[in-house]
Motif scaffolding. Structure first.
Motif, PDB file in Angstrom:
ATOM      1  N   ASP A 163      17.016 -43.337  -5.462  1.00 50.56           N
ATOM      2  CA  ASP A 163      17.067 -42.034  -4.793  1.00 50.56           C
ATOM      3  C   ASP A 163      15.705 -41.366  -4.923  1.00 50.56           C
ATOM      4  O   ASP A 163      15.495 -40.480  -5.756  1.00 50.56           O
ATOM      5  CB  ASP A 163      18.176 -41.186  -5.418  1.00 50.56           C
ATOM      6  CG  ASP A 163      18.206 -39.767  -4.870  1.00 50.56           C
ATOM      7  OD1 ASP A 163      17.668 -39.544  -3.769  1.00 50.56           O
ATOM      8  OD2 ASP A 163      18.774 -38.883  -5.554  1.00 50.56           O
ATOM      9  N   VAL A 164      14.765 -41.818  -4.106  1.00 52.07           N
ATOM     10  CA  VAL A 164      13.406 -41.265  -4.137  1.00 52.07           C
ATOM     11  C   VAL A 164      13.474 -39.799  -3.709  1.00 52.07           C
ATOM     12  O   VAL A 164      14.177 -39.445  -2.758  1.00 52.07           O
ATOM     13  CB  VAL A 164      12.468 -42.070  -3.220  1.00 52.07           C
ATOM     14  CG1 VAL A 164      11.042 -41.523  -3.325  1.00 52.07           C
ATOM     15  CG2 VAL A 164      12.499 -43.556  -3.591  1.00 52.07           C
ATOM     16  N   SER A 165      12.746 -38.963  -4.422  1.00 56.41           N
ATOM     17  CA  SER A 165      12.867 -37.516  -4.226  1.00 56.41           C
ATOM     18  C   SER A 165      11.490 -36.859  -4.265  1.00 56.41           C
ATOM     19  O   SER A 165      10.647 -37.209  -5.087  1.00 56.41           O
ATOM     20  CB  SER A 165      13.730 -36.902  -5.342  1.00 56.41           C
ATOM     21  OG  SER A 165      14.982 -37.554  -5.444  1.00 56.41           O
ATOM     22  N   ASP A 166      11.290 -35.917  -3.356  1.00 59.72           N
ATOM     23  CA  ASP A 166      10.077 -35.096  -3.369  1.00 59.72           C
ATOM     24  C   ASP A 166      10.437 -33.795  -4.083  1.00 59.72           C
ATOM     25  O   ASP A 166      11.075 -32.918  -3.510  1.00 59.72           O
ATOM     26  CB  ASP A 166       9.619 -34.825  -1.932  1.00 59.72           C
ATOM     27  CG  ASP A 166       8.294 -34.085  -1.868  1.00 59.72           C
ATOM     28  OD1 ASP A 166       7.986 -33.325  -2.813  1.00 59.72           O
ATOM     29  OD2 ASP A 166       7.556 -34.258  -0.877  1.00 59.72           O
ATOM     30  N   ARG A 167      10.064 -33.707  -5.353  1.00 63.13           N
ATOM     31  CA  ARG A 167      10.491 -32.567  -6.173  1.00 63.13           C
ATOM     32  C   ARG A 167       9.936 -31.240  -5.648  1.00 63.13           C
ATOM     33  O   ARG A 167      10.585 -30.190  -5.772  1.00 63.13           O
ATOM     34  CB  ARG A 167      10.054 -32.761  -7.625  1.00 63.13           C
ATOM     35  CG  ARG A 167      10.566 -34.024  -8.283  1.00 63.13           C
ATOM     36  CD  ARG A 167      12.060 -34.066  -8.371  1.00 63.13           C
ATOM     37  NE  ARG A 167      12.515 -35.197  -9.177  1.00 63.13           N
ATOM     38  CZ  ARG A 167      13.729 -35.718  -9.101  1.00 63.13           C
ATOM     39  NH1 ARG A 167      14.621 -35.213  -8.269  1.00 63.13           N
ATOM     40  NH2 ARG A 167      14.072 -36.734  -9.862  1.00 63.13           N
ATOM     41  N   ALA A 168       8.738 -31.261  -5.072  1.00 63.37           N
ATOM     42  CA  ALA A 168       8.160 -30.009  -4.576  1.00 63.37           C
ATOM     43  C   ALA A 168       9.035 -29.424  -3.464  1.00 63.37           C
ATOM     44  O   ALA A 168       9.366 -28.231  -3.472  1.00 63.37           O
ATOM     45  CB  ALA A 168       6.739 -30.253  -4.086  1.00 63.37           C
ATOM     46  N   TRP A 169       9.435 -30.265  -2.508  1.00 65.29           N
ATOM     47  CA  TRP A 169      10.316 -29.790  -1.449  1.00 65.29           C
ATOM     48  C   TRP A 169      11.695 -29.457  -2.007  1.00 65.29           C
ATOM     49  O   TRP A 169      12.347 -28.501  -1.559  1.00 65.29           O
ATOM     50  CB  TRP A 169      10.438 -30.839  -0.346  1.00 65.29           C
ATOM     51  CG  TRP A 169       9.334 -30.776   0.667  1.00 65.29           C
ATOM     52  CD1 TRP A 169       8.264 -31.607   0.782  1.00 65.29           C
ATOM     53  CD2 TRP A 169       9.200 -29.806   1.704  1.00 65.29           C
ATOM     54  NE1 TRP A 169       7.463 -31.217   1.825  1.00 65.29           N
ATOM     55  CE2 TRP A 169       8.017 -30.111   2.419  1.00 65.29           C
ATOM     56  CE3 TRP A 169       9.958 -28.708   2.108  1.00 65.29           C
ATOM     57  CZ2 TRP A 169       7.583 -29.364   3.513  1.00 65.29           C
ATOM     58  CZ3 TRP A 169       9.532 -27.956   3.200  1.00 65.29           C
ATOM     59  CH2 TRP A 169       8.349 -28.294   3.878  1.00 65.29           C
ATOM     60  N   GLN A 173      14.120 -24.824  -2.104  1.00 64.53           N
ATOM     61  CA  GLN A 173      15.354 -24.312  -1.525  1.00 64.53           C
ATOM     62  C   GLN A 173      16.536 -24.705  -2.390  1.00 64.53           C
ATOM     63  O   GLN A 173      16.450 -25.624  -3.212  1.00 64.53           O
ATOM     64  CB  GLN A 173      15.536 -24.862  -0.113  1.00 64.53           C
ATOM     65  CG  GLN A 173      15.428 -26.369  -0.052  1.00 64.53           C
ATOM     66  CD  GLN A 173      15.480 -26.897   1.374  1.00 64.53           C
ATOM     67  OE1 GLN A 173      15.551 -26.133   2.329  1.00 64.53           O
ATOM     68  NE2 GLN A 173      15.482 -28.193   1.506  1.00 64.53           N
ATOM     69  N   SER A 174      17.647 -23.994  -2.211  1.00 58.27           N
ATOM     70  CA  SER A 174      18.854 -24.319  -2.971  1.00 58.27           C
ATOM     71  C   SER A 174      19.496 -25.599  -2.456  1.00 58.27           C
ATOM     72  O   SER A 174      20.145 -26.321  -3.213  1.00 58.27           O
ATOM     73  CB  SER A 174      19.855 -23.159  -2.896  1.00 58.27           C
ATOM     74  OG  SER A 174      20.225 -22.904  -1.552  1.00 58.27           O
ATOM     75  N   GLN A 175      19.357 -25.876  -1.173  1.00 55.27           N
ATOM     76  CA  GLN A 175      19.829 -27.131  -0.603  1.00 55.27           C
ATOM     77  C   GLN A 175      18.728 -28.181  -0.766  1.00 55.27           C
ATOM     78  O   GLN A 175      17.561 -27.904  -0.533  1.00 55.27           O
ATOM     79  CB  GLN A 175      20.158 -26.954   0.884  1.00 55.27           C
ATOM     80  CG  GLN A 175      21.207 -25.897   1.159  1.00 55.27           C
ATOM     81  CD  GLN A 175      22.565 -26.278   0.610  1.00 55.27           C
ATOM     82  OE1 GLN A 175      22.997 -27.413   0.759  1.00 55.27           O
ATOM     83  NE2 GLN A 175      23.241 -25.326  -0.016  1.00 55.27           N
ATOM     84  N   TRP A 176      19.093 -29.402  -1.139  1.00 55.42           N
ATOM     85  CA  TRP A 176      18.090 -30.397  -1.511  1.00 55.42           C
ATOM     86  C   TRP A 176      17.624 -31.288  -0.360  1.00 55.42           C
ATOM     87  O   TRP A 176      16.791 -32.167  -0.558  1.00 55.42           O
ATOM     88  CB  TRP A 176      18.657 -31.310  -2.605  1.00 55.42           C
ATOM     89  CG  TRP A 176      18.877 -30.628  -3.898  1.00 55.42           C
ATOM     90  CD1 TRP A 176      18.527 -29.350  -4.244  1.00 55.42           C
ATOM     91  CD2 TRP A 176      19.507 -31.190  -5.059  1.00 55.42           C
ATOM     92  NE1 TRP A 176      18.892 -29.082  -5.532  1.00 55.42           N
ATOM     93  CE2 TRP A 176      19.498 -30.188  -6.063  1.00 55.42           C
ATOM     94  CE3 TRP A 176      20.062 -32.427  -5.353  1.00 55.42           C
ATOM     95  CZ2 TRP A 176      20.028 -30.409  -7.324  1.00 55.42           C
ATOM     96  CZ3 TRP A 176      20.596 -32.637  -6.608  1.00 55.42           C
ATOM     97  CH2 TRP A 176      20.588 -31.641  -7.585  1.00 55.42           C
TER      98      TRP A 176
END
Length: 292
Positions: A163-169, A173-176
């Motif tokens: 589950d690659v994730s861009d933590r800055a984005w 927001q509250s929605q991921w």
């Protein structure tokens, strides 16, 4: 059994992985079905595959590494969990004290799906891309409002998802969604291990290795919400169809890995390995700026 989807003749074909002397070979299954999802959903097809695997001369088959693998299934939905592994607590402290009442569920959109050998392209301007190694459940039988006791009967098998994730984005927001849904941010595979090969999904070791260093190591026995509960819970709201993916969350990084953590960059490699399932290695590359 291990079931794969591979590229051949301009299309996709299902296959089974057959090992001989420690070497993986590929048995084509296109005479039985067109898709792995159809095999998982049909006991008669599964029986035919088992018979074909048992009868084959594995040494006569092509090596698995001679073909290009696609994602093992093409899910209609990719449903993921946020916090689902308990962290370490001191002796005498109730490990369940901070458990949430319900799972934190989010989706990854179809554009995120990537083949097991695809490199993940870090988008331009992304400054904090991270990895999450997860056990992914592949739905085999349609599940609508199923009980906890019946939930595992709807599992076709298990695979691995990063589950690659861009933590800055994600933090903006509250929605991921925007932090989770860049193109290619869901490498999946390399195969589906059928459910009969995994008698207890709550007894698997999940590990992540980044550039040769183990950064995550934790058992699925420490999840807050079991696979059975999660399938039950989701099916109360939406219908799970064969091939859908339910990814069960990632353990926390080990303390030393948290201290040394840096965002993923060009040339980094991450391997997620799960006992009884296998391993998925993903390399990362940085998007090149388009010519003006």
């Amino acid at each position: 059994m291990r079931l794969v989807t591979y590229r051949a003749g301009g299309g996709m074909r299902p296959g089974a992985v057959v090992s001989v002397d420690g070497e993986d070979h590929l048995l084509d299954l296109s005479s039985i079905s067109a898709r792995v999802e159809e095999i998982l959903a049909d006991e008669a097809r599964l029986a035919l595959v088992r018979d074909a695997v048992a009868a084959t001369d594995a040494a006569s088959l092509p090596r698995l590494d001679s073909v290009t693998l696609a994602a093992p299934v093409t899910p209609g939905k990719i449903l993921c969990l946020g916090y689902n592994y308990r962290g370490h607590v001191p002796d005498g402290v109730d490990a369940t004290a901070n458990d949430p009442e319900w799972p934190d569920v989010f989706v990854k959109t179809p554009n995120t799906l990537a083949a097991p050998d695809d490199a993940v392209v870090i988008p331009q301007g992304a400054t904090d891309v991270d990895y999450e190694g997860e056990l992914a459940v592949v739905i085999g039988r349609r599940a609508q409002r199923v009980s906890i006791g019946d939930a595992l009967a709807h599992v076709g098998g298990y695979t691995i998802l990063n589950d690659v994730s861009d933590r800055a984005w994600q933090r903006r927001q509250s929605q991921w969604a925007l932090g989770k849904c860049s193109d290619g941010f869901a490498p999946l595979g390399p195969w589906v291990v059928t459910a009969d090969e995994v008698p207890d999904p709550q007894d698997l070791l999940v590990e992540v290795v980044r550039d040769g260093v183990v950064t995550v190591s934790q058992s699925t026995s420490t999840t807050i919400f079991s696979v059975a509960f999660v399938i039950h819970h989701l099916s109360q709201v939406l219908t799970l169809e064969p091939g859908d993916i339910v990814s069960t969350g990632t353990p926390q990084k080990l303390a030393a890995a948290q201290e040394a953590h840096r965002p993923l960059g060009d040339g980094d490699a991450v391997t997620v390995r799960i006992s009884r399932i296998g391993e998925l290695t993903t390399t990362f590359t940085v998007a090149q700026e388009a010519a003006r």
